[in-house]
Design an enzyme around this catalytic site. Structure first.
Site, PDB file in Angstrom:
ATOM      1  N   ASP A  20       0.871  -1.272  -0.181  1.00 55.36           N
ATOM      2  CA  ASP A  20       0.166  -0.120   0.052  1.00 55.36           C
ATOM      3  C   ASP A  20       0.816   1.329   0.116  1.00 55.36           C
ATOM      4  O   ASP A  20       2.138   1.225   0.348  1.00 55.36           O
ATOM      5  CB  ASP A  20      -0.873  -0.023   1.223  1.00 55.36           C
ATOM      6  CG  ASP A  20      -2.218  -0.970   1.178  1.00 55.36           C
ATOM      7  OD1 ASP A  20      -1.986  -1.747   0.372  1.00 55.36           O
ATOM      8  OD2 ASP A  20      -2.934  -0.948   2.219  1.00 55.36           O
TER       9      ASP A  20
ATOM     10  N   HIS B 246       3.655  -2.215   3.427  1.00 49.27           N
ATOM     11  CA  HIS B 246       3.637  -1.108   2.755  1.00 49.27           C
ATOM     12  C   HIS B 246       4.833  -0.447   1.837  1.00 49.27           C
ATOM     13  O   HIS B 246       6.040  -1.085   2.070  1.00 49.27           O
ATOM     14  CB  HIS B 246       3.519  -0.120   4.041  1.00 49.27           C
ATOM     15  CG  HIS B 246       2.021  -0.020   4.624  1.00 49.27           C
ATOM     16  ND1 HIS B 246       1.577  -0.949   5.587  1.00 49.27           N
ATOM     17  CD2 HIS B 246       1.075   0.808   4.434  1.00 49.27           C
ATOM     18  CE1 HIS B 246       0.518  -0.625   5.566  1.00 49.27           C
ATOM     19  NE2 HIS B 246      -0.044   0.614   5.080  1.00 49.27           N
TER      20      HIS B 246
END
Ligand code: ZN
Length: 336
Positions: free
Chosen positions: A133, A293
């Site tokens: 992400d 992430h």
């Protein structure tokens, strides 16, 4: 007999002459008006239907275009604006030619909301969807791509509008998929209203489309569907309850996760913490969606990635990218 009686009384009674004459004049005017209306109306119909073959030919051609447009509109959503324009022109032509109206054609193309069947894996097959992400990012994305390539693992990047969008084409070329995260990722804005969320989603969708030519329909809500920020920061009660239903009706698929590496729980999670989270949360599962992430700050996510892949591969997992027909991963409990 009654009519003859009437005539007799008519001729006998001079008082009735005036109203009868008035009645006759009125009737004459009425008959003349109706005749004229019928005559001119017939003329107009004849003029367009029979005396103007060009119009008839054009309307036939336009009808064909309408049918063709309806068929392709569900497949090529990007051309929906042009399709509507074609339909509008076609309908005008049809109406001018006095053809029966096509009620279905007058409606705008319906957005495809029917979801394709979910992929079903044979018993014993273990599948891992690695997801990254908040990228793409200058430092991490090239390293992540290199590691994924080294292990021949496919993954999914849920991107933001301010990321390195010039990397998107490379990501796709290497067999990974792009999901929409949001344009701004600012909770107070995106979760302030349903309209604000969709405006933000549309912005990142357009950026991804401009960069890749791909109109991604897979999304991840910032904070996941179970986030509390939509209430504490967005101050919009019930928005996640609405959006989780509404996005699917609009043809999107949203994905949460069932394994979190915890790399966003602290500024810089130790590699060992990331690995331990993956080991513990993947235990006993045959299909996992792993949250990681992809930002410049998350250096330990990149450091941990080879070990994460090696551990999951040792457990029998194969690594795939999320698509529209992937199994869904939804948090069970919504908090707003
Ligand atoms: Zn995020």
């Amino acid at each position: 007999m009654k009519f003859r009686h009437f005539l007799k009384s008519f001729y006998k009674s001079k008082k009735s002459v005036i109203p009868v004459l008035a009645l006759m004049i009125f009737s004459l005017i009425a008959i003349t008006s109706v005749s004229a209306a019928v005559y001119f109306g017939s003329f107009k119909i004849a003029d367009t239907t029979y005396n103007d073959p060009d119009t008839t030919a054009a309307s036939t051609e336009m009808t064909a275009q309408v049918s063709e447009t309806q068929v392709v509109s569900s497949e090529v959503s990007e051309s929906s604006v042009d399709s509507s324009a074609i339909q509008a022109v076609a309908l005008d032509a049809l109406e001018e030619a006095n053809a029966p109206p096509l009620e279905e054609s007058s409606a705008p193309p319906l957005e495809v909301s029917s979801a394709p069947p979910l992929e079903v894996f044979p018993e014993g097959v273990k599948v891992c969807y690695l997801t990254f992400d908040d990228g793409p990012s200058s430092n991490s994305t090239p390293q992540i791509l290199e590691i994924l390539s080294r292990y021949n693992a496919k993954a999914t990047f849920f991107v933001v509008g301010y990321g390195r969008l010039d990397y998107l084409q490379t990501i796709i070329q290497q067999g990974h998929t792009i999901g929409l995260h949001t344009d701004s990722h600012v909770y107070a804005n995106i979760y302030s209203s349903d309209e604000a969320y969709y405006a933000d989603l549309e912005a990142v969708s357009n950026k991804v489309f401009d960069a890749t030519g791909v109109r991604s329909k897979i999304i991840r809500f910032p904070g996941g569907s179970s986030n509390r920020s939509s209430l504490t920061l967005g101050k919009c009660p019930g928005i996640m309850t609405r959006l989780t239903v509404d996005v699917e009706a609009k043809g999107y698929r949203y994905f949460d996760w069932n394994v979190s590496t915890g790399d966003a729980d602290q500024t810089l999670a130790p590699v060992e913490t990331i690995l331990e989270n993956v080991r513990r949360q993947s235990n006993g599962k045959s299909q996992i969606c792993v949250l990681m992430h992809d930002t410049n700050a998350k250096t330990t996510s990149v450091e941990a990635l080879p070990a994460v892949i090696e551990y999951l591969a040792s457990q029998g997992f194969e690594f795939r990218a999320l698509t529209m027909d992937s199994p869904v991963f939804h948090h069970e409990r919504l908090n707003n």
